[in-house]
Design a protein around this motif. Structure first.
Motif, PDB file in Angstrom:
ATOM      1  N   UNK A  36       0.830  -1.204   0.000  1.00 40.76           N
ATOM      2  CA  UNK A  36       0.000   0.000   0.000  1.00 40.76           C
ATOM      3  C   UNK A  36       0.866   1.257   0.000  1.00 40.76           C
ATOM      4  N   UNK A  37       1.806   1.340   0.956  1.00 37.13           N
ATOM      5  CA  UNK A  37       2.654   2.523   1.024  1.00 37.13           C
ATOM      6  C   UNK A  37       3.589   2.645  -0.161  1.00 37.13           C
ATOM      7  N   UNK A  38       4.370   1.594  -0.408  1.00 36.37           N
ATOM      8  CA  UNK A  38       5.356   1.632  -1.487  1.00 36.37           C
ATOM      9  C   UNK A  38       4.730   1.698  -2.860  1.00 36.37           C
ATOM     10  N   UNK A  39       3.870   0.732  -3.160  1.00 38.06           N
ATOM     11  CA  UNK A  39       3.210   0.726  -4.469  1.00 38.06           C
ATOM     12  C   UNK A  39       2.336   1.967  -4.618  1.00 38.06           C
ATOM     13  N   UNK A  40       1.701   2.398  -3.507  1.00 42.94           N
ATOM     14  CA  UNK A  40       0.838   3.573  -3.571  1.00 42.94           C
ATOM     15  C   UNK A  40       1.582   4.825  -3.989  1.00 42.94           C
ATOM     16  N   UNK A  41       2.747   5.100  -3.371  1.00 44.54           N
ATOM     17  CA  UNK A  41       3.491   6.303  -3.736  1.00 44.54           C
ATOM     18  C   UNK A  41       4.117   6.163  -5.120  1.00 44.54           C
ATOM     19  N   UNK A  42       4.565   4.952  -5.481  1.00 45.45           N
ATOM     20  CA  UNK A  42       5.117   4.746  -6.828  1.00 45.45           C
ATOM     21  C   UNK A  42       4.043   4.939  -7.895  1.00 45.45           C
ATOM     22  N   UNK A  43       2.805   4.521  -7.580  1.00 45.97           N
ATOM     23  CA  UNK A  43       1.707   4.734  -8.530  1.00 45.97           C
ATOM     24  C   UNK A  43       1.378   6.220  -8.634  1.00 45.97           C
ATOM     25  N   UNK A  44       1.348   6.908  -7.489  1.00 44.20           N
ATOM     26  CA  UNK A  44       1.062   8.339  -7.490  1.00 44.20           C
ATOM     27  C   UNK A  44       2.099   9.093  -8.320  1.00 44.20           C
ATOM     28  N   UNK A  45       3.363   8.720  -8.146  1.00 44.00           N
ATOM     29  CA  UNK A  45       4.451   9.384  -8.864  1.00 44.00           C
ATOM     30  C   UNK A  45       4.331   9.164 -10.367  1.00 44.00           C
ATOM     31  N   UNK A  46       3.897   7.960 -10.759  1.00 39.85           N
ATOM     32  CA  UNK A  46       3.762   7.647 -12.181  1.00 39.85           C
ATOM     33  C   UNK A  46       2.496   8.250 -12.784  1.00 39.85           C
ATOM     34  N   UNK A  47       1.445   8.322 -11.983  1.00 43.98           N
ATOM     35  CA  UNK A  47       0.123   8.708 -12.494  1.00 43.98           C
ATOM     36  C   UNK A  47       0.016  10.199 -12.807  1.00 43.98           C
ATOM     37  N   UNK A  48       0.643  11.035 -11.964  1.00 39.01           N
ATOM     38  CA  UNK A  48       0.459  12.476 -12.104  1.00 39.01           C
ATOM     39  C   UNK A  48       1.753  13.156 -12.538  1.00 39.01           C
ATOM     40  N   UNK A  49       1.599  14.235 -13.293  1.00 36.20           N
ATOM     41  CA  UNK A  49       2.769  15.004 -13.718  1.00 36.20           C
ATOM     42  C   UNK A  49       3.426  15.650 -12.504  1.00 36.20           C
ATOM     43  N   UNK A  50       4.736  15.906 -12.615  1.00 36.44           N
ATOM     44  CA  UNK A  50       5.442  16.511 -11.494  1.00 36.44           C
ATOM     45  C   UNK A  50       6.024  15.459 -10.583  1.00 36.44           C
ATOM     46  N   UNK A  51       6.432  15.868  -9.399  1.00 34.35           N
ATOM     47  CA  UNK A  51       7.059  14.950  -8.445  1.00 34.35           C
ATOM     48  C   UNK A  51       6.269  14.956  -7.150  1.00 34.35           C
ATOM     49  N   UNK A  52       5.534  13.874  -6.909  1.00 35.20           N
ATOM     50  CA  UNK A  52       4.725  13.779  -5.699  1.00 35.20           C
ATOM     51  C   UNK A  52       5.554  13.335  -4.488  1.00 35.20           C
ATOM     52  N   UNK A  53       6.601  12.575  -4.720  1.00 35.08           N
ATOM     53  CA  UNK A  53       7.368  12.030  -3.600  1.00 35.08           C
ATOM     54  C   UNK A  53       8.065  13.114  -2.793  1.00 35.08           C
ATOM     55  N   UNK A  54       8.316  14.299  -3.398  1.00 41.95           N
ATOM     56  CA  UNK A  54       8.995  15.374  -2.675  1.00 41.95           C
ATOM     57  C   UNK A  54       8.020  16.351  -2.023  1.00 41.95           C
ATOM     58  N   UNK A  55       6.713  16.101  -2.146  1.00 41.28           N
ATOM     59  CA  UNK A  55       5.743  16.935  -1.436  1.00 41.28           C
ATOM     60  C   UNK A  55       5.948  16.781   0.067  1.00 41.28           C
ATOM     61  N   UNK A  56       5.681  17.822   0.814  1.00 39.92           N
ATOM     62  CA  UNK A  56       5.892  17.757   2.259  1.00 39.92           C
ATOM     63  C   UNK A  56       4.653  17.237   2.972  1.00 39.92           C
ATOM     64  N   UNK A  57       4.897  16.464   4.012  1.00 41.11           N
ATOM     65  CA  UNK A  57       3.824  15.862   4.794  1.00 41.11           C
ATOM     66  C   UNK A  57       2.892  16.924   5.351  1.00 41.11           C
ATOM     67  N   UNK A  58       3.440  18.029   5.835  1.00 41.97           N
ATOM     68  CA  UNK A  58       2.624  19.052   6.497  1.00 41.97           C
ATOM     69  C   UNK A  58       1.566  19.646   5.584  1.00 41.97           C
ATOM     70  N   UNK A  59       1.781  19.584   4.278  1.00 45.04           N
ATOM     71  CA  UNK A  59       0.802  20.143   3.331  1.00 45.04           C
ATOM     72  C   UNK A  59      -0.384  19.221   3.087  1.00 45.04           C
ATOM     73  N   UNK A  60      -0.255  17.955   3.460  1.00 42.75           N
ATOM     74  CA  UNK A  60      -1.290  16.986   3.104  1.00 42.75           C
ATOM     75  C   UNK A  60      -1.842  16.201   4.289  1.00 42.75           C
ATOM     76  N   UNK A  61      -1.273  16.386   5.480  1.00 45.14           N
ATOM     77  CA  UNK A  61      -1.799  15.747   6.690  1.00 45.14           C
ATOM     78  C   UNK A  61      -1.991  16.846   7.722  1.00 45.14           C
ATOM     79  N   UNK A  62      -3.235  17.208   7.993  1.00 47.11           N
ATOM     80  CA  UNK A  62      -3.507  18.379   8.831  1.00 47.11           C
ATOM     81  C   UNK A  62      -2.968  18.220  10.244  1.00 47.11           C
ATOM     82  N   UNK A  63      -2.948  17.007  10.755  1.00 47.55           N
ATOM     83  CA  UNK A  63      -2.454  16.787  12.119  1.00 47.55           C
ATOM     84  C   UNK A  63      -0.940  16.982  12.218  1.00 47.55           C
ATOM     85  N   UNK A  64      -0.226  16.923  11.089  1.00 51.55           N
ATOM     86  CA  UNK A  64       1.231  17.094  11.078  1.00 51.55           C
ATOM     87  C   UNK A  64       1.586  18.536  10.702  1.00 51.55           C
TER      88      UNK A  64
END
Length: 734
Positions: free
Chosen positions: A455-483
């Motif tokens: 889920x974690x590994x394949x999920x992020x690899x799929x996200x990186x392949x699916x969308x333009x740009x680089x998702x793996x370098x996005x910061x956690x604080x921008x996408x998890x409100x508790x962080x």
């Protein structure tokens, strides 16, 4: 290219006649432009291509496509195939083949070799044999045996024809899916007709739940609602070597059982598959397909065996069992006998058994045809299996000691193990405290932390392949409100995947993971807010990306971030597990419906756990391993995962990742790696990637496209002796 859809249902529409009648049982010309229904495996590519208006299936390198069809009720069966080729060299070849014994032996229908590869000429071959007649599982295989991706094999115009057997055959009519050939003259000493009509039940060997050798096709057809009576007061249990029963509420009784089933030939299928929440304080259900048959001593009733599992609410502990009963078309039925005598659960082991009254309400199931078609496709898509002992005969020159494979896990605590080589799944295990589980192919196996990779590994690899740009370098604080704290402002999704956030309490090996705080505030907390608040509460110790500290909480944070980003892109009602992983990967990979569900938080957020909580069949495990290790994250020659991330995770680049507990262990993008140099006597470092799960679970992705797995629960994680044996088949040092 991929083969087209299986043409199911033809046999079921044909009426029996008193004379031989030639019937076209199967036709595949790929003119619909797709390959649905064919199971793909091996290195190389596959694609349905078009030339001058004609579609055909193209296979490259070592790719192969396999199809299962039924010839039940037919004789004089003939298989015909056409092949063309290009760019073959010396020993390269293209094959069209057929097997009547489950894939143990293959007969060549047509072959194209070097010198015949003009990319134009279609060579035709046909084969007929009495062994193809009246079969529930005739296998067709198209195979490219080249060494380069430019070695092309084209397949087209595959047909199977036969004559209707006069008066029917195979112990029943040709409309029976997976027909049985017995007469029904079965002698049994356990779970007899009298036992099932009685009032008591005792634990017995699981062979009593299996389809006996002389079973006949059933005379009754189940379709409707199966409901148990007095679940909360029926049954017994006895803990086996652990001391945890008092920690559970009512562990010895089944949850309320009221579910629809539909029969398809000699199989019976639950309408609802996967993990099913219940009102029981401790258990959820996992329902699996079972079997139906006739025994003459059952006095006109048909006999059913239904595999099922209980999974701990909010956790991954899984206890497998089987239930059985007798029924008639009019709704009359016997008592239901059931037992559980195995599990994949390190901390709670127990036997559970009982016999209770039940009711059967017959009625037509909505969507039955789609359900049975999907089930046929599920079964047909499974990789061909052999017992683990067949490795010795299939690779006689290797000198493999079969007993050493899986030997690191004590058999009494081992649920299943196996290895896939060259499109054959060699199956071992499925041991219980009362013999071998008779339905190993649908045994429910918990993922535990292998989900971090899936889920974690394949999920992020799929996200990186699916969308333009680089998702793996996005910061956690921008996408998890508790962080939102400062310690998460510079932590990327890739840092979370690598368990290198720099935020922790202790850098000691799994000290944080095994802490009381982790147990009470994360594992035993079932709301998203509770889990996320605890996960985001660690303080900064080192720079992100510099130190590995094992945290299931990191994978939970990652899953939350992926889900939030996915909803932002696709819509607020979407869910990354269901709409991205299941729809875009699991279904095209032909994983079982058991994988379509996952543990989620007990609230309206219903956040997927990500770090644990999946359930597999052994075939699912092998397909996931082959998708990663053999197919480089491609489906139908389309890249589905970020190739660079996957190569790094599987130790195929110079970037080995962070040290994980010892000098011979690495952790990279949710995959572990072990340096087998010393154990195998290799000259150079030999890093072997694998997934790992709590209690003693491993999925090992070896060089040469060999994939090995084991599921156990005695905290025995080693697989080095098994690797030594498999190294005799393929040199992992090279």
């Amino acid at each position: 290219m991929k083969p087209s859809s299986i043409k199911y249902g033809l046999i079921a529409t044909l009426a029996l006649t008193t004379h031989a009648q030639a019937v076209n049982l199967f036709t595949e010309d790929f003119q619909d432009g797709n390959s649905n229904g064919w199971a793909m495996s091996g290195s190389g590519g596959d694609q349905v291509t078009v030339y001058s208006g004609n579609y055909s299936l193209r296979l490259t390198k070592q790719r192969q496509a396999q199809q299962s069809i039924a010839t039940t009720g037919y004789e004089n069966v003939t298989v015909s195939m056409q092949l063309a080729a290009s760019s073959l060299e010396t020993t390269d070849a293209c094959y069209g083949e057929v097997s009547s014994d489950g894939g143990s032996n293959w007969t060549t229908v047509v072959q194209v070799v070097d010198g015949q590869d003009d990319a134009v000429t279609l060579y035709t071959g046909s084969s007929s044999s009495a062994s193809y007649d009246d079969s529930s599982n005739l296998l067709l295989r198209l195979r490219s045996a080249g060494n380069l991706t430019s070695d092309y094999c084209w397949a087209d115009n595959i047909t199977v024809t036969g004559d209707v057997i006069s008066g029917g055959g195979g112990g029943g009519s040709p409309t029976v899916y997976d027909s049985l050939s017995g007469t029904g003259a079965v002698t049994r000493s356990s779970i007899t007709y009298s036992n099932l009509m009685g009032s008591t039940y005792s634990l017995t060997n699981y062979s009593a739940f299996a389809v006996p050798a002389n079973a006949a096709n059933p005379d009754n057809t189940f379709s409707g609602l199966l409901e148990f009576v007095n679940e909360s007061s029926t049954g017994s249990f006895q803990e086996q070597g652990t001391n945890m029963a008092s920690s559970y509420t009512d562990p010895g009784h089944l949850p309320e059982f009221s579910f629809e089933y539909v029969q398809h030939g000699t199989h019976i299928i639950p309408v609802q598959r996967g993990l099913i929440s219940t009102s029981h304080p401790s258990w959820s259900y996992i329902l699996e397909p079972g079997r139906v048959w006739k025994e003459n001593n059952d006095n006109g009733y048909s006999r059913v065996a239904l595999p099922f599992a209980l999974q701990e609410n909010g956790a991954n502990c899984t206890h497998n069992g089987v239930m059985t009963f007798l029924f008639k078309d009019d709704g009359s039925m016997s008592k239901v006998s059931y037992q559980i005598a195995s599990e994949t659960c390190a901390y709670f082991k127990y036997n559970m058994w009982g016999q209770m009254s039940a009711t059967y309400t017959p009625y037509a199931i909505s969507g039955q045809q789609a359900l049975t078609d999907a089930y046929e496709a599920e079964v047909a898509a499974r990789m061909p299996t052999k017992p683990i002992s067949a490795l010795a005969t299939d690779y006689p020159s290797a000198g493999v000691t079969i007993a050493n494979i899986g030997s690191e896990q004590t058999s009494a605590h081992r649920s299943a193990f196996g290895v896939a080589i060259n499109n054959v799944h060699y199956v071992g295990g499925c041991d219980t405290r009362y013999g071998t589980h008779p339905y190993c192919e649908v045994l429910a196996l918990p993922s535990y932390s292998t989900a971090k990779s899936v889920v974690g590994g394949i999920g992020l690899m799929r996200l990186e392949q699916k969308y333009a740009g680089t998702q793996k370098t996005m910061t956690v604080s921008n996408w998890v409100s508790q962080c939102s704290g400062s310690q998460w402002q510079d932590v990327t999704l890739l840092n979370a995947l690598d368990m290198a956030t720099g935020n922790y309490d202790s850098a000691g090996y799994e000290v944080d993971e095994g802490s009381t705080a982790m147990l009470n505030n994360f594992f035993l907390t079932y709301t998203h807010t509770g889990k996320a608040n605890f996960s985001c509460g660690y303080t900064r110790k080192v720079t992100p990306g510099t130190s590995w500290v094992y945290h299931t909480t990191d994978t939970y944070i990652l899953g939350t971030a992926i889900d939030t980003y996915f909803r932002n892109q696709e819509g607020s009602t979407k869910d990354f597990y269901t709409d991205m992983l299941v729809e875009e990967l699991w279904k095209p990979l032909n994983l079982s419906p058991t994988t379509y569900t996952t543990l989620r938080t007990f609230d309206t957020t219903a956040q997927a756990y990500s770090g644990y909580g999946l359930t597999y069949h052994t075939d699912d495990v092998i397909k996931l391993a082959e998708f990663l290790n053999n197919d480089a994250g491609q489906i139908n020659s389309v890249q589905m995962l970020d190739a660079t991330m996957l190569a790094e995770g599987l130790q195929q680049t110079a970037n080995r990742g962070l040290e994980a507990g010892s000098a011979t262990a690495k952790y990279q993008h949710s995959f572990w790696a072990w340096n087998a140099k010393s154990k195998l006597g290799c000259t150079n470092d030999t890093w072997i990637p694998y997934m790992s799960g709590y209690g003693g679970i491993g999925v090992v992705m070896l060089p040469g496209g060999i994939n090995y797995y084991y599921f156990s629960d005695n905290s025995e994680y080693s697989f080095s002796d098994s690797v030594v044996e498999l190294n005799k088949i393929y040199n992992f040092c090279q």
